[in-house]
Write an enzyme that holds these catalytic residues in place. Structure first.
Site, short mmCIF file in Angstrom:
data_model
loop_
_atom_site.label_atom_id
_atom_site.label_comp_id
_atom_site.label_asym_id
_atom_site.label_seq_id
_atom_site.Cartn_x
_atom_site.Cartn_y
_atom_site.Cartn_z
N HIS A 1 0.84 -1.22 0.00
CA HIS A 1 0.00 0.00 0.00
C HIS A 1 0.87 1.27 0.00
O HIS A 1 0.72 2.12 -0.89
CB HIS A 1 -0.97 -0.02 1.18
CG HIS A 1 -1.66 1.29 1.43
ND1 HIS A 1 -2.53 1.86 0.53
CD2 HIS A 1 -1.58 2.16 2.48
CE1 HIS A 1 -2.95 3.02 1.01
NE2 HIS A 1 -2.39 3.22 2.19
N ASP B 1 2.16 5.45 7.13
CA ASP B 1 1.40 4.69 8.13
C ASP B 1 2.25 4.16 9.28
O ASP B 1 1.74 3.49 10.18
CB ASP B 1 0.68 3.50 7.46
CG ASP B 1 -0.62 3.93 6.79
OD1 ASP B 1 -1.19 4.93 7.23
OD2 ASP B 1 -1.05 3.26 5.83
N GLU C 1 1.35 5.58 12.89
CA GLU C 1 0.03 5.17 13.36
C GLU C 1 -0.06 3.67 13.65
O GLU C 1 -0.67 3.26 14.63
CB GLU C 1 -1.03 5.56 12.33
CG GLU C 1 -2.42 5.55 12.95
CD GLU C 1 -3.53 5.30 11.93
OE1 GLU C 1 -4.65 5.08 12.38
OE2 GLU C 1 -3.26 5.31 10.72
N ASP C 2 0.58 2.85 12.80
CA ASP C 2 0.39 1.40 12.89
C ASP C 2 1.49 0.64 13.63
O ASP C 2 1.38 -0.56 13.82
CB ASP C 2 0.24 0.81 11.47
CG ASP C 2 -1.02 1.32 10.79
OD1 ASP C 2 -1.86 1.89 11.50
OD2 ASP C 2 -1.16 1.16 9.57
#
Length: 747
Positions: free
Chosen positions: A63, A89, A92-93
């Protein structure tokens, strides 16, 4: 064990292949070749997301790689943006922090990743206030660095391209949100190709059958369009060759979403859309100075071949749009009697139109500062709106959307300065666009030296002078004719401020009155005063009292003294215990079964009558594409998917949307409204009722028909089982001689 290893190898090969493609794309651009930092960002992100899969089953890192490719190829940004896309990301992840990113990749990349982390998970959170806060964060961050929003748009585009792996209710939420915010944002930033793709993908998931139908019809008419294009452009090519220009001519076909939109707004079938084809001439100017002149030379030359439409010349060359778009649009009459739009652009203008103004902005690596005037102005307007406290989350979104969608007009100040305003702007909007003081004290305007009211709509080329008075104050009615985001936000803020001041004064006067009369300021006493002065609630009462619309006196005292004792008793009862009915209702609500939003609702005869409500705004019937919305009372309302209210709900309360499907068997009746028009003739009304009542055995609820100058139009309200019934009725009515149009409409 071996199988897992082979599978792991396959994943690694896929990841390596994806990253190599990204590097090759980057090396093919005009940016400085900073391969090392991109490789470092990829390795870092790959390690951070190791072992995590997406909903589709592919490794998660695919992604960020895909988003980085969009950023590189379709938006045209450089290594800083590519690194930020790869890392978007991570914070956040995973367990990494912004500080980690800053230590490894420096402050600029960290700032962009931080901006992206603030607005992660889509703009919209679990409830409206969180969603508005996220949207504010998005716009504030965008004001700091435009690349944040560009990468966010790329992220959303990839999510839309892979939306098929999600559940239908998630698809509706994301598609609705995309149409509501991301597509207009992309359009405003000049990302025309991305805007079109976002609209088409949203439409594909919201109305799959209609999408497939229009796609099929476009395919079926392709050969005819190719023939028209070939014949139309042949004489243009020979003329441009004579002029010695380097050029290419391409056909541009209207997007599926645009076609459907036109079918909806004009209420016409696919076959009646005549502007499916447009022609684009892209030329390479001999030198930069001649670029604008050559646009007009081409226009003059092709106008000698085909007759131009006198009202449809659009000069975006001399006055570029706010998003940087430049082109000359002219509509010509082809030999087949059809109007065809021709867009004339240089290769530079085409690049700006396709990739967006942002790619040529001051952040472009390896390049100097560009003229970012219009974009800067827009961002400044947004910052001003954000400075005012917004009372309602949804109002805030709508206010911003006003300016996202707007087309521009050009107006002049008394000194001849040019101002870009959204289309349909009024004199009041113009006043607020110059200065808040001017807006809040304006009493009228002179447009082209003629006195006009504040509600006067401006047109391109108008010269506007604002007239003010120090005694003038903002009026509540101004909200009705202010159209721009800035004017609406300022008016609302000023009125709120005045209301708060009046409420405070009202509260002081009320407390003084109670003290003087030796009465208790309890809710029942205040309620009596509200009723006496015809005000809806306490706030309205205090505002009116503070604004001195009335004065408390003898009448008020008499009303309260009459039953003062009873009121106090009633107040005590109310305070210390809820009634039996209230308790039962509360328990019933608490024990209610939670609604499973992942389920697809089956709309059967039984459930429609017992469990669901049909939305009054769009009145869907079986066969319409629908969805369910769980309201604050835990009731499920069924809306059409394209209903404007449903669009707002999808964007604002996406977590309450449920996928729904009809499962009715022609037993229930639903009301619909049909519009009929045509050439008036004797017995027309009789023929219409004969077909509906006798031939098709359908119950007419209401019928109104008016005839004027030989043309009739009417509305017929009927009870039907489903969309199929409506289709049959419309087809049969169209067979009546002199009936020209039959369509289903909203009330």
């Amino acid at each position: 064990m071996d199988i897992d290893k082979n599978e792991q190898m396959t994943d690694e090969e896929m990841i390596e292949k994806g990253f190599q493609e990204l590097l090759n794309d980057y090396l093919g651009t005009r940016h400085r070749k900073r391969v090392e930092i991109i490789t470092k960002a990829f390795n870092f992100a790959n390690q951070a997301h190791k072992g995590i899969k997406r909903q589709s089953g592919e490794p998660y890192i695919m992604h960020p790689i895909a988003v980085a490719k969009i950023v590189c190829n379709e938006i045209g940004l450089g290594s800083t943006s590519i690194c930020s896309a790869l890392l978007h990301d991570v914070v956040e992840d995973t367990d990494y922090t912004i500080e980690d990113i800053e230590n490894i990749f420096g402050p600029k990349i960290a700032q962009i990743v931080n901006g992206l982390t603030k607005i992660s998970g889509g703009i919209f959170g679990a409830n409206a206030s969180a969603q508005a806060e996220n949207f504010k964060k998005l716009l504030l961050t965008m004001s700091d660095d435009i690349r944040v929003i560009l990468i966010k748009i790329a992220d959303r585009l990839h999510n839309m391209r892979t939306l098929g792996s999600l559940l239908p209710n998630k698809q509706y939420k994301i598609a609705g949100e995309t149409l509501y915010i991301y597509a207009p944002l992309a359009n405003r930033l000049g990302l025309n190709k991305i805007k079109t793709e976002l609209e088409n993908l949203s439409f594909k998931y919201e109305h799959p059958e209609i999408y497939t139908d229009i796609k099929g019809k476009l395919k079926a008419t392709e050969a005819h369009r190719d023939e028209v294009f070939k014949n139309f452009t042949a004489p243009i090519r020979s003329q441009l060759d004579k002029m010695g220009l380097k050029y290419e001519i391409i056909a541009r076909v209207k997007s599926i979403y645009s076609i459907w939109n036109k079918m909806q707004t004009k209420n016409i079938p696919f076959e009646e859309i005549y502007d499916l084809l447009a022609v684009r001439i892209i030329f390479i100017p001999k030198n930069e100075e001649e670029e604008l002149n050559e646009c007009f030379n081409i226009y003059v030359s092709i106008s000698r071949i085909y007759r131009p439409h006198p009202d449809r010349l659009r000069d975006w060359v001399s006055h570029p749009k706010a998003n940087g778009y430049q082109a000359l649009h002219v509509t010509l009459m082809g030999t087949n009697g059809q109007w065809i739009e021709v867009q004339i652009r240089s290769d530079r203008m085409n690049e700006v139109a396709e990739q967006g103004f942002a790619a040529h902005w001051k952040y472009k690596e390896g390049g100097g500062s560009e003229d970012e005037g219009e974009l800067e102005k827009w961002l400044r307007t947004i910052k001003e709106i954000l400075d005012d406290p917004q009372p309602d989350a949804i109002d805030f979104l709508d206010t911003i959307k006003l300016n996202l969608f707007a087309s521009e007009i050009f107006v002049f100040t008394p000194k001849g300065e040019i101002k870009t305003m959204p289309q349909n702007s009024t004199a009041l909007d113009f006043a607020f666009s110059i200065h808040t003081f001017l807006g809040s004290h304006c009493i009228g305007a002179k447009v082209n030296h003629k006195l006009v009211p504040l509600s006067h709509k401006l047109e391109s080329g108008d010269q506007v002078e604002i007239l003010t008075s120090r005694s003038q104050r903002v009026q509540p009615s101004w909200e009705n004719f202010a159209t721009t985001a800035k004017a609406k936000a300022k008016i609302l803020a000023i009125l709120k401020k005045e209301q708060r001041t009046a409420q405070k004064e009202g509260e002081a006067l009320l407390l003084e009155f109670f003290k003087n009369e030796e009465l208790r300021p309890d809710p029942s006493n205040i309620e009596k005063l509200c009723k006496l002065h015809n005000t809806a609630n306490k706030d309205e009462f205090l505002t009116s009292l503070g604004s001195q619309k009335f004065i408390l006196g003898e009448t008020d005292r008499n009303i309260l003294v009459e039953k003062a004792g009873a009121s106090w008793k009633k107040y005590l009862t109310f305070s210390f215990g809820a009634s039996k009915d209230q308790k039962e209702k509360l328990e019933e609500k608490q024990n209610a079964e939670p609604i499973d939003k992942k389920k697809i609702l089956k709309l059967t005869e039984d459930t429609i009558q017992k469990n669901y409500k049909i939305a009054a705004c769009c009145k869907p019937i079986p066969g319409d594409d629908v969805l369910g919305y769980v309201d604050e009372n835990n009731e499920i309302i069924i809306h059409k998917r394209q209903c404007p209210i449903a669009n707002k709900l999808k964007s604002s309360y996406g977590n309450r949307i449920i996928a729904a499907d009809w499962d009715t068997h022609k037993t229930l009746y639903f009301p619909v409204l049909l519009y009929v028009n045509g050439i008036d003739s004797v017995g027309m009304l009789n023929q219409i009722t004969q077909i509906i009542s006798q031939q098709l055995n359908v119950n007419i609820r209401k019928l109104t028909i008016e005839a004027n100058d030989g043309i009739f139009e009417g509305k017929v309200q009927l009870y039907v089982h489903d969309v199929e019934d409506v289709k049959t009725i419309c087809e049969n009515l169209r067979k009546i001689k002199n009936v020209k149009e039959v369509k289903r409409i909203e009330e």
